[in-house]
Design an enzyme around this catalytic site. Sequence first.
Site, PDB file in Angstrom:
ATOM      1  N   ASP A   1      71.920  31.599 150.242  1.00 14.25           N
ATOM      2  CA  ASP A   1      71.290  32.904 150.324  1.00 14.25           C
ATOM      3  C   ASP A   1      70.938  33.227 151.781  1.00 14.25           C
ATOM      4  O   ASP A   1      70.317  32.412 152.470  1.00 14.25           O
ATOM      5  CB  ASP A   1      70.013  32.857 149.465  1.00 14.25           C
ATOM      6  CG  ASP A   1      69.419  34.226 149.217  1.00 14.25           C
ATOM      7  OD1 ASP A   1      70.019  34.982 148.429  1.00 14.25           O
ATOM      8  OD2 ASP A   1      68.367  34.521 149.805  1.00 14.25           O
TER       9      ASP A   1
ATOM     10  N   GLU B   1      76.268  33.837 151.984  1.00 13.37           N
ATOM     11  CA  GLU B   1      75.964  35.219 151.630  1.00 13.37           C
ATOM     12  C   GLU B   1      75.412  35.903 152.880  1.00 13.37           C
ATOM     13  O   GLU B   1      74.221  36.115 153.018  1.00 13.37           O
ATOM     14  CB  GLU B   1      74.927  35.282 150.494  1.00 13.37           C
ATOM     15  CG  GLU B   1      74.691  36.696 149.986  1.00 13.37           C
ATOM     16  CD  GLU B   1      73.218  37.095 149.900  1.00 13.37           C
ATOM     17  OE1 GLU B   1      72.922  38.034 149.170  1.00 13.37           O
ATOM     18  OE2 GLU B   1      72.365  36.468 150.573  1.00 13.37           O
TER      19      GLU B   1
END
Lengths: 694, 694
Positions: free
Chosen positions: A416, A445
């Site tokens: 993330d 990401e």
Amino acid sequence: MVTTSRTPRSRPWRSASAIPVREAREWQPARVTATRRIPLARPYPSVPWGDYAPKAYASEAVPFGVTAFREGHDRIGVQVRLTSPSGDESLHRLQPLNDGFDRWETTVALLEEGAWTFRFEAFADEFATWEHAADLKIAAGVDAALMREMGALLFTRAAGERGRPRSQREALTSAAETLRNPAVSDDAALTVVRDETIAGYFRERPLMALTTVGDDLSLRVERERAGVGAWYEFFPRSEGARTLRDGTIKSGTFRTAARRLPAVAAMGFDVLYLPPIHPIGTLNRKGRNNTLDPGPADPGSPWAIGSAEGGHDAVHPDLGTLADFRAFVRAARAEGIEIALDFALQAAPDHPWVSEHPEWFTTLPDGSIAYAENPPKKYQDIYPINFDNDPAGIYAEALRVIRHWISQGVRIFRVDNPHTKPLQFWEWLISTVNAEHPDVIFLAEAFTRPAPLQSLASAGFQQSYTYFTWRNTKEELAEFLSGLARETADFVRPNLFVNTPDILTEYLQFGGRPAYRIRAAIAATAAPTYGVYAGYELYENVARPGSEENIDNEKYEYKFRDWSGAVERGESLAPFLTRLNEIRRAHPALRQLRNLTVHWSDDDAILVYVKHLPGELSPDGRTDTIIVVVNTDPHSVRQTMVHLDTRVWGVTPGDPYDVEDLVTGARWTWTDHNFVQLDAFAEPVHILHVKEQR
Amino acid sequence: MVTTSRTPRSRPWRSASAIPVREAREWQPARVTATRRIPLARPYPSVPWGDYAPKAYASEAVPFGVTAFREGHDRIGVQVRLTSPSGDESLHRLQPLNDGFDRWETTVALLEEGAWTFRFEAFADEFATWEHAADLKIAAGVDAALMREMGALLFTRAAGERGRPRSQREALTSAAETLRNPAVSDDAALTVVRDETIAGYFRERPLMALTTVGDDLSLRVERERAGVGAWYEFFPRSEGARTLRDGTIKSGTFRTAARRLPAVAAMGFDVLYLPPIHPIGTLNRKGRNNTLDPGPADPGSPWAIGSAEGGHDAVHPDLGTLADFRAFVRAARAEGIEIALDFALQAAPDHPWVSEHPEWFTTLPDGSIAYAENPPKKYQDIYPINFDNDPAGIYAEALRVIRHWISQGVRIFRVDNPHTKPLQFWEWLISTVNAEHPDVIFLAEAFTRPAPLQSLASAGFQQSYTYFTWRNTKEELAEFLSGLARETADFVRPNLFVNTPDILTEYLQFGGRPAYRIRAAIAATAAPTYGVYAGYELYENVARPGSEENIDNEKYEYKFRDWSGAVERGESLAPFLTRLNEIRRAHPALRQLRNLTVHWSDDDAILVYVKHLPGELSPDGRTDTIIVVVNTDPHSVRQTMVHLDTRVWGVTPGDPYDVEDLVTGARWTWTDHNFVQLDAFAEPVHILHVKEQR
């Protein structure tokens, strides 16, 4: 442990251009120069972002290229010497691209995982130089006798070489005699100069001079899943969640979520990505639709990690136990699915780290700990990590967490927001983990600017989210997909997610069902890795007003979805996704990244691209060619001519060939110019397989 | 001997961005990473062709840039640390280009010759991070007290730093007190956050953290003539040649040619390039118009070097003696002109090398020596060198010849066809010569493909001929000139010859006198070095049929030209060339390579570009801006609107400014959009000087 996909007796590469190994030597002047005898520059695969190794995945067809030239008119040859991780060495001849820029290239599919080395070698090609001059001069009646004698000398030298097969030696000796025979006319001698068999001997085993050896370069080859896969994302707490009689909701668990695995596998997905499975903070928890006043039953965002029940190494009690998680991983594996865990380095205010390691956060002058923010916006449920107060401590803790999940059977991590943590940290973490477990895959990401996105990919991430969701027009996609296949393919491996819990683009919000079909078809065929977040197949397209994400977002609440009912009612994209994944498995050309070429249509919405894999690079030795024609305008019926450079897959322009639409089963005979009609409301895409030539 | 253009007390650089030196430190994790704390990538100046140093010339304004970014939202600063050859060290702050690619840049004019080193350094800019957050948050009423206290802490720290001037320390301490004073409203505190004086203190001397130091890189700075000059080329044998009563021609000599020097100097040329001055071969000598049957009086091509009268170290007896040559060099120097000699590494069949060193040539199987050829074409008057039989021998001989001419006062060599000799040889020769004589300049006549052309420039050539003569349309020139100024300027220094004895383009053949005026104006203003081959000013435009070179070419015969008569008749371009060279001398912006920007017009033949040098990079401290507007169609009168991005030279779009046409003396008031009419038959070019703003 080094994993390998090779069987002991197979060669560690596939290539049309392999030639036998010979020794290379190079002369150097007394004063050292950076230049070598035959200049070799701009080698690739390469990474422009720093001292990082380029990467490939097992079975990937990788172009090896270099700029090489020589002074004057004499001909050169160029080859690349590949050394596999287990020590196999091979030579592959490069072909000139003839683009005016002195570039040479060959493509090799690498099968063995690990650290390869490669180096380019250039040499004066004495036969090719003679052949060119002799052809022109004998035909022009200039120096014919001299040219014939020079050829005879070359042939005699070649015939005397150790290791050349007897049949070649005899043919070369005989050809030398013909060239020297005064009874043979110059015209007849020309047929020797132009003899394709003899030229073939020299292509296979050239007479080399002035051989120049380039630097040793490295290439990291990772397991095939690093480059190839169909991803699915779901929140396990939603799968099997149910409303109790008192109106409250009972969370889904790993056990109930496991019941969804056969359906995910039946759709053909290889990887199942789970948002964070850890305890969720209670302090400053977010409510539905990102509100600041949650009800007591609101489950909170899984990315607000950590509570009294544990942190990054714990499982949320609502989902079950660590043993339940392991059972879930096993159940997935039994369905042919790998689990990808989320790795979000941040903490809810009640994460154990906050009290035990306040030095991993930023303490403000008023004694409080800094929230995540993008001034003046604040994210009160999340504390970002400070990597600079105690780097050794936080580095070690991150490694401990990753190792913990590896020990639970996880080999894929979806990271993330990696661009909010130091790039240096990621290089360190991924290289450290991969040194122990080369099969571990990290997906970045990083929805950020090109420099940090590409740098994260270069520094070690095996895969990257990209700007794909925001590339929707024909023109945008043509540029974007070409870039993925060529400019950045040595370091960025795209994972083309069509949607995420954070991204519901305007194209999907307002494009209707055709939009979902179009985007899935492009994602599944343009790149070897793509992904779908649950609900896509149900055409969920209502956004929170003014935003680019779903309303009533699953990040903050449970979602109930009637998967099989939608299929029965004909209101699900699942059958189409299933077909796309079947096509991907049947066609090795679709499991390649670098083999995409954009072709042309006369319509500003009809995108055309080809994925081609020649037989010598293909696992079963068969050429595989797929032509994709997409109507990118989901609101229209379009007719146009499609223009193809059929030479890409070896068809002479103008010649006919047969194609089969892998979605509808229709068959046509095509040429290089073809009429196409694509009705977005019926079937907005052709995925055409070029049938083998008779 | 290291030459330098610095006076002892001057700084070794000019820049708008200089800041005081401070110590840089960097934290490294235990495991070594290629990534540093703040990533620094893609630094420039740089050379993509191999391990060569980029180059600049003394007084050149050089952009220094790097890609730098940090995780998250915190602000960074980037600086470049320059170390001059004599050890001066300075820091120059870079500015973000804000192009979405995280690039930072500053431009510095380097004054000292020799090997500079530079390295980029990035740091967390604590003040900028605070300023950005405090501005937004205090205005939004979020965390105002906290932001004020954080500012007060920063200011207090800065006030305590050693070396900060007392006035700054007092102002910072007072500002900290204001921020902390509860009687001061948040609105009033905001004025402290936005105080430009305080921001200036921190720009000048930032509070740095996480400082990251890049690699030491090198930059070669050569004397100004390597980058700036107006070249003229003539054949000395033509200057003063005369026809005797018996009809034969008596060659011009160094003495007669010297009489032409004042006129060349009066036109404003700095460098006079002489084709080879050595004895010319008699075996296989070429006759007029490249014929194979010369008459006894034909002088032959000067490039067919060597005869019984000597080789590359000798002077053709027709021209005089070595002493005459030295006198010619001195006479030129007295006129402010440097002599450039031709260096053509090849031999006529009767060159002494051929008998003394047959190993420097290629002996064929029939015992003959190979001619130069481009099969099936042959150049019977020239033997090419073979560099591989006795590299040590031919390398040493080439160096001996160069040293010989250096000892005769020559410091510039124009190298004939360097792309037909090994690149490695040139790197060795030039680096060896420059190690002894850093002021020696080599110009590469490499009319070849981009890779070898750019590689020769990268490997050491101070200057390169380019494709300029074949770039004639507006579109071609816009792309070509932009490329010279930016993409290749770190390694290729162009010398824009408008014609040569080998090149008379169709544009000149058929463009009439306007074509000559147009091409000279572009060459003289677009790049700091350009050149003219004698006869251009007489509009000599008749080509050998089917060829791209002058008929009755001076390469094979004497030319008689009536220089002053043509001026008197108004049939000479010399006055215009004189004016161009005056303009170049008066305007430092025209003596720069990298400061060209292409602007726009609505006409497909009107080319617009600007050369701008800001005052801080200029020798006299004054900003210099030249706008060039050219009608590239020599057969037309064109009217169009010209569109300028006036921000390039600091004028707000829409504001008026005054310009003076340096050719005609006309004055106008211009804005960002201006009407222009250019009559190719009258004056096809505006060279406009932007007058200083009041």
